[in-house]
Design an enzyme around this catalytic site. Sequence first.
Site, PDB file in Angstrom:
ATOM      1  N   CYS A  79       0.835  -1.199   0.000  1.00 20.35           N
ATOM      2  CA  CYS A  79       0.000   0.000   0.000  1.00 20.35           C
ATOM      3  C   CYS A  79       0.883   1.269   0.000  1.00 20.35           C
ATOM      4  CB  CYS A  79      -0.972  -0.049   1.172  1.00 20.35           C
ATOM      5  SG  CYS A  79      -2.275   1.168   1.006  1.00 20.35           S
ATOM      6  N   HIS A 167      -3.743  -5.054   0.345  1.00 15.40           N
ATOM      7  CA  HIS A 167      -3.218  -5.496   1.645  1.00 15.40           C
ATOM      8  C   HIS A 167      -3.202  -7.027   1.776  1.00 15.40           C
ATOM      9  CE1 HIS A 167      -2.885  -1.688   3.890  1.00 15.40           C
ATOM     10  NE2 HIS A 167      -3.825  -1.270   3.045  1.00 15.40           N
ATOM     11  N   GLU A 169      -2.016  -8.797   4.046  1.00 17.53           N
ATOM     12  CA  GLU A 169      -2.061  -9.262   5.443  1.00 17.53           C
ATOM     13  C   GLU A 169      -3.469  -9.404   5.989  1.00 17.53           C
ATOM     14  OE1 GLU A 169      -1.251  -6.380   4.304  1.00 17.53           O
ATOM     15  OE2 GLU A 169      -1.704  -4.711   5.646  1.00 17.53           O
ATOM     16  N   SER A 226       1.642 -16.317  33.664  1.00 20.35           N
ATOM     17  CA  SER A 226       1.807 -17.759  33.917  1.00 20.35           C
ATOM     18  C   SER A 226       2.850 -18.367  32.973  1.00 20.35           C
ATOM     19  CB  SER A 226       0.481 -18.496  33.748  1.00 20.35           C
ATOM     20  OG  SER A 226      -0.502 -17.942  34.581  1.00 20.35           O
TER      21      SER A 226
END
Length: 506
Positions: A79, A167, A169, A226
């Site tokens: 882009c 795009h 992605e 964690s």
Amino acid sequence: MHEKIIILDFGSQTTQLIGRRVRELNTYCEIIPYNKFPFDDKTVKGVILSGSPYSVNDTNAFKADLTSIRKKYPVLGICYGAQYLAYSSNGKVESADSREYGRAHLTYLNGDDPLLQGIPTGSQVWMSHGDTITVLPDNFRIIASTEDVKAGAYKIEGEETWGVQFHPEVYHTKDGTQLLDNFLKICGCAKDWTPASFIESTVAELKEQLKDDKVILALSGGVDSSVTAVLLNKAIGKNLTCIFVDHGLLRKNEFENVLKDYEHLGLNVIDVNAKDKFYRELAGVTDPEAKRKIIGKGFIDVFDEEAHKLKDIKWLGQGTIYPDIIESLSITGTVIKSHHNVGGLPEKMNLKLVEPLRLLFKDEVRRVGTELGMMPHLIKRHPFPGPGLGIRILGDITAEKVQILQEADDIYMSLMREWGLYDEIWQAGAILLPIRSVGVMGDERTYENTIALRAVTSTDAMTADWAHLPYDFLAKVSNDIINKVKGVNRVVYDISSKPPATIEWE
Ligand code: XMP
């Protein structure tokens, strides 16, 4: 050291998404501000130029010097990245007649080009730009077009540089992952970045970095802290001490259950029951931000006190993840989330920071946790705010209100698991409202509390949609709460999306 792709960030909202896609293709990548290219890094295999909120013609547009990057590495401009390559090679980029936004199709493509291998003509792509390339420099060859955009994709002759004005992605570009995978192939990436390889190299690095030093870490019950603990434990074992504080604002039985999980994982945990302190300090406080401050400060006090009982601590472990880091590096000035886990601790305690997950996205943290053998219920847990039920009890907090909310929330969450809905939801919980309403139970008039139920779908908590939970399910939850939780006679469901509402009510 892992080989990597550098994603130069020109400020687009989808830059992080490019990073996630590349990582999903088992290739390590780093997102770097557009003007901070790591020229000394010998592990770089290729470069992606992101989109941008600016037009290349804006006076304040982000402009990078690409002369030492082009021809040295394969480059893919996306882009704005594609438009900037054209613009900086004396091409012309102009405002499109109509803003090109949404679905388009590749009406022409050069199937011989390595970037487009395996992509069929007609494939859907996603456009999102106000500008378009109107004059291509001489040595730029068009390799794909859409209905409206002739230079949909191009290759620069004599160098391994490509530009795509769509795009790849985003999910709506059907063969976008294939295109990115083709680019990684062009770069010669080995595609060996996996949870197992991450664990192996990170544990080795932690051993080297920490040697015999002692580390403390605050556990919250959440995924990030964690996984951080289990990873550090694998590297330095008993030199890691974890502190798990019960501020009295966790879900029903959460503290006890999570503590058992932690012990099962072999972690060295100090558990602290500080409920009374928090209830005492919160008594009568109604303002949400004041409650947050009291809880945050109370947490630091307890942690600090426990840490001082230990000797020779040099490091503070933290569960910071990549999106936090990218936000703090952000070139467009986005403010860092104020929700940061234990902000203020390192300065106060004069400790060095160790953040082994700092380069991972959330889904990668979960995959690493699974690879480390952690229980699915610890890994798939919904996000839960640090101040806990403290910001889901609107108005002042009392032990009695906490108990009512814990019971209602427990019914809601247990049913959500039972009905197989838990994993479809980003985050859910019950809220205790500061109003009473009239009801009738048997022959008796009641005047009791209202519980609101919240459930949202989201990918990053920045935006969220209210979840369209089945009516039957909502009916069952409402019935069970009103019948079983003393003090509640009404249940409502929150149908607001973010924005303009937020996920939490306070
Ligand atoms: P909002 O309510 O801003 O929430 O839409 C976005 C995400 O952030 C969580 N949240 C918090 N997390 N401390 C935290 O650790 C906080 O004070 C806090 N407030 C909101 C919220 O649960 C959601 O995941």
